[in-house]
Design a protein around this motif. Sequence first.
Motif, PDB file in Angstrom:
ATOM      1  N   UNK A 120       0.808  -1.215   0.000  1.00  0.00           N
ATOM      2  CA  UNK A 120       0.000   0.000   0.000  1.00  0.00           C
ATOM      3  C   UNK A 120       0.840   1.263   0.000  1.00  0.00           C
ATOM      4  N   UNK A 121       2.061   1.190   0.515  1.00  0.00           N
ATOM      5  CA  UNK A 121       2.870   2.387   0.613  1.00  0.00           C
ATOM      6  C   UNK A 121       2.465   3.247   1.795  1.00  0.00           C
ATOM      7  N   UNK A 122       3.127   4.360   1.961  1.00  0.00           N
ATOM      8  CA  UNK A 122       2.915   5.203   3.136  1.00  0.00           C
ATOM      9  C   UNK A 122       1.643   6.028   3.095  1.00  0.00           C
ATOM     10  N   UNK A 123       1.051   6.215   1.919  1.00  0.00           N
ATOM     11  CA  UNK A 123      -0.110   7.100   1.828  1.00  0.00           C
ATOM     12  C   UNK A 123      -1.390   6.451   2.347  1.00  0.00           C
ATOM     13  N   UNK A 124      -1.394   5.145   2.513  1.00  0.00           N
ATOM     14  CA  UNK A 124      -2.552   4.444   3.048  1.00  0.00           C
ATOM     15  C   UNK A 124      -2.149   3.799   4.376  1.00  0.00           C
ATOM     16  N   UNK A 125      -2.770   4.232   5.448  1.00  0.00           N
ATOM     17  CA  UNK A 125      -2.452   3.701   6.767  1.00  0.00           C
ATOM     18  C   UNK A 125      -3.282   2.448   7.047  1.00  0.00           C
ATOM     19  N   UNK A 126      -2.641   1.438   7.602  1.00  0.00           N
ATOM     20  CA  UNK A 126      -3.335   0.218   8.010  1.00  0.00           C
ATOM     21  C   UNK A 126      -2.732  -0.245   9.331  1.00  0.00           C
ATOM     22  N   UNK A 127      -3.576  -0.705  10.235  1.00  0.00           N
ATOM     23  CA  UNK A 127      -3.098  -1.146  11.535  1.00  0.00           C
ATOM     24  C   UNK A 127      -3.951  -2.296  12.043  1.00  0.00           C
ATOM     25  N   UNK A 128      -3.423  -3.048  12.973  1.00  0.00           N
ATOM     26  CA  UNK A 128      -4.186  -4.113  13.621  1.00  0.00           C
ATOM     27  C   UNK A 128      -4.913  -3.509  14.815  1.00  0.00           C
ATOM     28  N   UNK A 129      -6.183  -3.751  14.919  1.00  0.00           N
ATOM     29  CA  UNK A 129      -6.951  -3.208  16.040  1.00  0.00           C
ATOM     30  C   UNK A 129      -8.083  -4.162  16.406  1.00  0.00           C
ATOM     31  N   UNK A 130      -8.592  -3.990  17.625  1.00  0.00           N
ATOM     32  CA  UNK A 130      -9.792  -4.705  18.052  1.00  0.00           C
ATOM     33  C   UNK A 130     -10.994  -3.859  17.690  1.00  0.00           C
ATOM     34  N   UNK A 131     -12.051  -4.513  17.207  1.00  0.00           N
ATOM     35  CA  UNK A 131     -13.260  -3.773  16.836  1.00  0.00           C
ATOM     36  C   UNK A 131     -14.404  -4.133  17.779  1.00  0.00           C
ATOM     37  N   UNK A 132     -15.169  -3.110  18.156  1.00  0.00           N
ATOM     38  CA  UNK A 132     -16.372  -3.307  18.946  1.00  0.00           C
ATOM     39  C   UNK A 132     -17.439  -2.354  18.420  1.00  0.00           C
ATOM     40  N   UNK A 133     -18.624  -2.865  18.132  1.00  0.00           N
ATOM     41  CA  UNK A 133     -19.670  -1.979  17.629  1.00  0.00           C
ATOM     42  C   UNK A 133     -20.211  -1.119  18.766  1.00  0.00           C
ATOM     43  N   UNK A 134     -21.139  -0.226  18.447  1.00  0.00           N
ATOM     44  CA  UNK A 134     -21.495   0.834  19.398  1.00  0.00           C
ATOM     45  C   UNK A 134     -22.187   0.306  20.658  1.00  0.00           C
ATOM     46  N   UNK A 135     -22.910  -0.803  20.585  1.00  0.00           N
ATOM     47  CA  UNK A 135     -23.572  -1.302  21.802  1.00  0.00           C
ATOM     48  C   UNK A 135     -22.888  -2.530  22.384  1.00  0.00           C
ATOM     49  N   UNK A 136     -21.661  -2.789  21.942  1.00  0.00           N
ATOM     50  CA  UNK A 136     -20.812  -3.852  22.488  1.00  0.00           C
ATOM     51  C   UNK A 136     -21.392  -5.258  22.293  1.00  0.00           C
ATOM     52  N   UNK A 137     -22.206  -5.449  21.287  1.00  0.00           N
ATOM     53  CA  UNK A 137     -22.750  -6.782  21.013  1.00  0.00           C
ATOM     54  C   UNK A 137     -21.928  -7.529  19.975  1.00  0.00           C
ATOM     55  N   UNK A 138     -21.083  -6.828  19.232  1.00  0.00           N
ATOM     56  CA  UNK A 138     -20.196  -7.442  18.258  1.00  0.00           C
ATOM     57  C   UNK A 138     -18.766  -7.081  18.641  1.00  0.00           C
ATOM     58  N   UNK A 139     -17.972  -8.089  18.942  1.00  0.00           N
ATOM     59  CA  UNK A 139     -16.558  -7.871  19.248  1.00  0.00           C
ATOM     60  C   UNK A 139     -15.720  -8.748  18.318  1.00  0.00           C
ATOM     61  N   UNK A 140     -14.775  -8.137  17.656  1.00  0.00           N
ATOM     62  CA  UNK A 140     -13.860  -8.863  16.778  1.00  0.00           C
ATOM     63  C   UNK A 140     -12.457  -8.620  17.318  1.00  0.00           C
ATOM     64  N   UNK A 141     -11.814  -9.693  17.726  1.00  0.00           N
ATOM     65  CA  UNK A 141     -10.542  -9.549  18.430  1.00  0.00           C
ATOM     66  C   UNK A 141      -9.534  -8.720  17.650  1.00  0.00           C
ATOM     67  N   UNK A 142      -9.368  -9.025  16.358  1.00  0.00           N
ATOM     68  CA  UNK A 142      -8.323  -8.341  15.595  1.00  0.00           C
ATOM     69  C   UNK A 142      -8.699  -8.236  14.126  1.00  0.00           C
ATOM     70  N   UNK A 143      -8.657  -7.020  13.606  1.00  0.00           N
ATOM     71  CA  UNK A 143      -8.886  -6.790  12.189  1.00  0.00           C
ATOM     72  C   UNK A 143      -7.801  -5.847  11.676  1.00  0.00           C
ATOM     73  N   UNK A 144      -7.611  -5.847  10.369  1.00  0.00           N
ATOM     74  CA  UNK A 144      -6.771  -4.833   9.736  1.00  0.00           C
ATOM     75  C   UNK A 144      -7.671  -3.629   9.457  1.00  0.00           C
ATOM     76  N   UNK A 145      -7.435  -2.542  10.168  1.00  0.00           N
ATOM     77  CA  UNK A 145      -8.290  -1.362  10.043  1.00  0.00           C
ATOM     78  C   UNK A 145      -7.628  -0.332   9.141  1.00  0.00           C
ATOM     79  N   UNK A 146      -8.397   0.194   8.205  1.00  0.00           N
ATOM     80  CA  UNK A 146      -7.895   1.235   7.320  1.00  0.00           C
ATOM     81  C   UNK A 146      -9.020   2.197   6.999  1.00  0.00           C
ATOM     82  N   UNK A 147      -8.684   3.460   6.773  1.00  0.00           N
ATOM     83  CA  UNK A 147      -9.693   4.491   6.529  1.00  0.00           C
ATOM     84  C   UNK A 147      -9.271   5.328   5.328  1.00  0.00           C
ATOM     85  N   UNK A 148      -9.506   4.848   4.127  1.00  0.00           N
ATOM     86  CA  UNK A 148      -9.062   5.574   2.923  1.00  0.00           C
ATOM     87  C   UNK A 148      -9.787   6.898   2.761  1.00  0.00           C
ATOM     88  N   UNK A 149      -9.101   7.819   2.112  1.00  0.00           N
ATOM     89  CA  UNK A 149      -9.683   9.140   1.858  1.00  0.00           C
ATOM     90  C   UNK A 149     -10.047   9.331   0.390  1.00  0.00           C
TER      91      UNK A 149
END
Length: 619
Positions: A120-149
Amino acid sequence: MSELGSLVKEDLADRMEAEILSQDMRSQVLLACLACVLIPAVRSRSLGVKLDDLTELEDTVVRLGDEPLQETRRARRAISALTDIMGPLVRHARDVSEQERSQAVYERMRSLLALLRMLLGNSVQVQIMQFMNWDRTIEIDQVFYTAPKTIWEVRRIILAARQLGMRVRATGVGHSRSPLYVDEGNIMMDVRGLQRHDGPRIQLNQPTVERKFRTVTAMTGVIEHELNKFLTDNMVTMLSQPLNDVESFGGMVAANTHGSTWSAPAYSGYVVEMRLVDSSGRLRRFTKERHPDIMRAAMCNLGMFGIMYDITIQVYDTFKAKVENFFVPLGDLIYNTTRLRETVTGNFLTEISWFPFNSVTQKEAEEYIRTQQIPSNWTAKRDIVWLRHINKATEQETAGKVMQPALYLPTNGSLSGGNVEGLLRGKGALEIAQKLESPTYHYLVNAFPVILPPRWGTETSAAFLLNIDNSFDRAAEALKFMIERAERQIKDNGTTPLNALLPRFFHNSDCLLCPGNTNIRMNDDSNRTLVIDFLAPPSQYGFYAAAREFVYHFRNQKVRPHWGKRHDNIPGIIDIIHEVYGDLVNEFSRMRVKARVDPCDMFMNSYLLQIFGRSTDCI
């Protein structure tokens, strides 16, 4: 090389049981060689796309041209930086503890993270993170999170995922309570910051020869209150929306979010055009006029058509709306089918909210606190229902009045209770609703919202849908079932399976996966759908049991779940979905293949694969 290449492309679950690769020089060299092959492949693919597999769909490809120079500057990672990326793996993942399994997954993901960053190069950031939805009913231990512009960043992420055999799914606010998110170890793409490359973030379109009505085009990551402001400023409107206005535009379309407008559809019913990025990194454009069959699938696609880029919906001339609140005995409304039918069909919008145990007097409440005994004369029929109506206001009613913005319950994001806890929550919720000003006047889109969900919710929601018959007998039966189920539990052990029961009513649409679906028919059908929506904390006693009992009781009446709410915990729910949707599931899959957006299931997850199966045309 082939051994390592196939290892990289396996699903994460399969990789966890693969042969251990030790952290030695050989694996580092192999990985470096793999990177040398993959990086040029991804970069060269991003410069041009072949159209030879889109015969008869060439008109759907949107030409992007070259990526702007400022977006292509990136640094190559030195080979010496690869020394830490091959961690130890567990051969038999299912035989280890959750902590060991999670650590093994993380180590494997660190290896893939290094490859992703190189691709991806430096212009696209990607990291490992834990995901939890807003009411804490969905938890995913580890995903590759990225937020393209940009669209080019989206394309680069997809092409890298394709090279590595990974799955990608979009997310926005994280408001869904069902397993529509990406599986652990794959790429979660946050689309909220995605900017449009060829126009403004939200755009009003005037009528054309092809479309005799106005439309609005908005990016998939636009939040509803942002869209509502734009609609109000431009004096146009939609005819239905949900109770809150913090959901993302794409999320509402993908899962067919509903409101409660008797003669208007849920959100997907307004979609006339969609642009999305497919698994080959191409920007595709589908319209109702040119691709009607494909659009019946795309307008409620659960994220399976790709990364939605922007969406165009039909809008209407706005009008001033009058919001009124009424408080009536439950027994007089729900147990009087004629009055229930006339109330719902006689208003532009009707929202009914019941908070159990709300009719206890102050003296009874004090006695209950002291003894924990339910008053002997309490019944659900005695409780009060909050009835909220929205209708078009007359000129005389609005003369000299300033239109108010959206108004919200002062409950910190909950629809019920405020600071009250336990069984008396219903009494507290009713008292809050009774303090609302009534009537109030708004432009229509500002009349819909009621709540602002918190970042982390205290309540979750389950919702199931049934066809409404013209006599309203089926609707009344469904409401009574849940009311009497809650009443029994309250009387038996002093607890309630739900904090709020929220029946909603809307018009069906011609959409393959929409739960409010013109193709799902029953006797004496009104072509409308009832939503039985109820709230409670995820751990509340009886919450899931009540949902399961409701679904099984109405199974022979084509009950089906709201895609975005809690439902996957009900045994046999996938069989029920297949029973209700029948060939609509197969037709959706046929349209997905016809559109050629995802031949190798990049945008699927394990839950959706159980429902729709795997593609058979992957090369």
